[in-house]
Design an enzyme around this catalytic site. Sequence first.
Site, PDB file in Angstrom:
ATOM      1  N   LYS A   1      38.085 -13.250  47.022  1.00 32.50           N
ATOM      2  CA  LYS A   1      37.475 -11.982  46.500  1.00 32.50           C
ATOM      3  C   LYS A   1      38.166 -11.420  45.371  1.00 32.50           C
ATOM      4  O   LYS A   1      39.404 -11.550  44.840  1.00 32.50           O
ATOM      5  CB  LYS A   1      37.705 -10.626  47.415  1.00 32.50           C
TER       6      LYS A   1
ATOM      7  N   SER B   1      32.959  -3.194  49.688  1.00 30.95           N
ATOM      8  CA  SER B   1      33.262  -4.117  48.130  1.00 30.95           C
ATOM      9  C   SER B   1      33.150  -5.365  48.231  1.00 30.95           C
ATOM     10  O   SER B   1      33.504  -6.218  47.115  1.00 30.95           O
ATOM     11  CB  SER B   1      34.558  -3.213  47.603  1.00 30.95           C
TER      12      SER B   1
ATOM     13  N   SER C   1      34.694  -2.300  53.901  1.00 29.27           N
ATOM     14  CA  SER C   1      34.195  -3.243  52.801  1.00 29.27           C
ATOM     15  C   SER C   1      34.461  -4.644  53.380  1.00 29.27           C
ATOM     16  O   SER C   1      33.943  -5.452  52.874  1.00 29.27           O
ATOM     17  CB  SER C   1      35.248  -3.035  51.525  1.00 29.27           C
TER      18      SER C   1
END
Length: 493
Positions: free
Chosen positions: A74, A150, A174
């Site tokens: 990520k 996210s 997230s």
Amino acid sequence: MPTDELRDHDATSLAGLIRAGELSPDELLDATLARIDSCDGRYNAIAADLRDRARRQIAAGLNGPFAGVPFLLKDLGHDYEGAPMTMGAHAMRHHVAARSAYYVERCLRAGLVIAGTTTSPELGLKAITETRLHGATRNPWNPAHTPGGSSGGAGAAVAAGYVPMAGASDGGGSIRIPAAYCGLFGLKPSRGRVTAGPLAGEVWDGAVADHVVTRSVRDSAAMLDCLAGPAPGDPFVIAPPARPFLAELGEAPGQLRIAFSLRSPIGGRVAPEIAEATRATAHLLESLGHIVEEAEPAIDGTLLARCYMGMYYGQVAAMLSTLKRRHGCRESDFHPDTRAIAAIGRAMSAGAYAELREQWNGFARALGAFHETYDLYLTPTTALGPARIGELDSPPAIQALSRLISRARAGGLLIRSGVVDDLAFRNLERTPFTQLANLTFVPAMSVPLHHGPDGLPIGMQFIGRSGDEATLFRLAAQLEQAAPWAGRRPPPI
């Protein structure tokens, strides 16, 4: 390997093919990159392409349970020394990580081949993944919709078949929100299960946890075995599991007492198809022999939302100050919404922040008391389905107001006017169920059990006791067998 066949295998299966000599790491990486090259123009899930570095990693030799399996980090918190790490922010577009996070070091020790990073909203602040830096990331089930955030790029990449699992983190949902929107399995571990070091002690006062989004339960369990454990200097160390998490999948969960709720904790809407899916999940659990009752913990959901948003405002203010000091960022390079959130955070007093933070103990005590009666707490993962791309954009007038707030340092005025509470409701109306697990530090998972009439996935959230990922994994394995999801895939391009 043909690129379409990538979606037929989870990471455990691919690692087995490599160990058996039926597939080489180079062949698998080639197939992964071909899939990305053919699809990412549509889904826009990749933030940084690290294919050359991945080839060098293979050439250097691989060891570990996932040796040779491609993986994506990520673009937020998963610093990989020498690789871009922008946090989804235009202001950080030139930043390169100076050293690797322990999370990344453990991924490398597991033998994962890091082929790139995935998109995130700016500083991970929204449950959509649309940025000035990278544009809009789209949901493979319907590209007109968001994959969430996210960890939106991670969810889109796994759903699209780029990789079988991808790095993700969860500070308010997230991991679980993209898992729900993309038809994946996503577990947020307990506080302290995966170290945040060395660049942080605890992120967002311990509310953030790192793990992965996956297609299969066994990949999630095996990956947590690779990631779990403290590091020197960690401020909080959790008791280790009694045995490997992967071993839990061979054990029946036994008869569990499971409470469920359909009510939004902040009084907002819950889509009829999501409420219906939750009821269907309750019936499925009963058919598997579990005791299921409608009940919820004695927690004021509005107060929890206020505490969550107070933490959010304060942490964003601190993040911007840190990024400007360390990296020379200009505040004007951040999105107006980010700057307005920071302005509100700067206007909060230290006493007000501490008072809100102290409330977390009450939530944890109430949930702990609830778990003396119930093993697990079932809710929808989200109250509403994924928004359409652009649907949650701030209107130009609001963006102008956000600029004015940040320039005029008018955050205090907003706090006194009550606008902040309204912002909390509007920010969390679509996703009001996930923050409870973050503020109480307990494990929670989203399981991809249903689809709506529009074909989009619907996730079911289960919240467990602190430190008890084992029960969640055992139930998830049972559900995966009773209502398999592996064969359900997004439509082809």
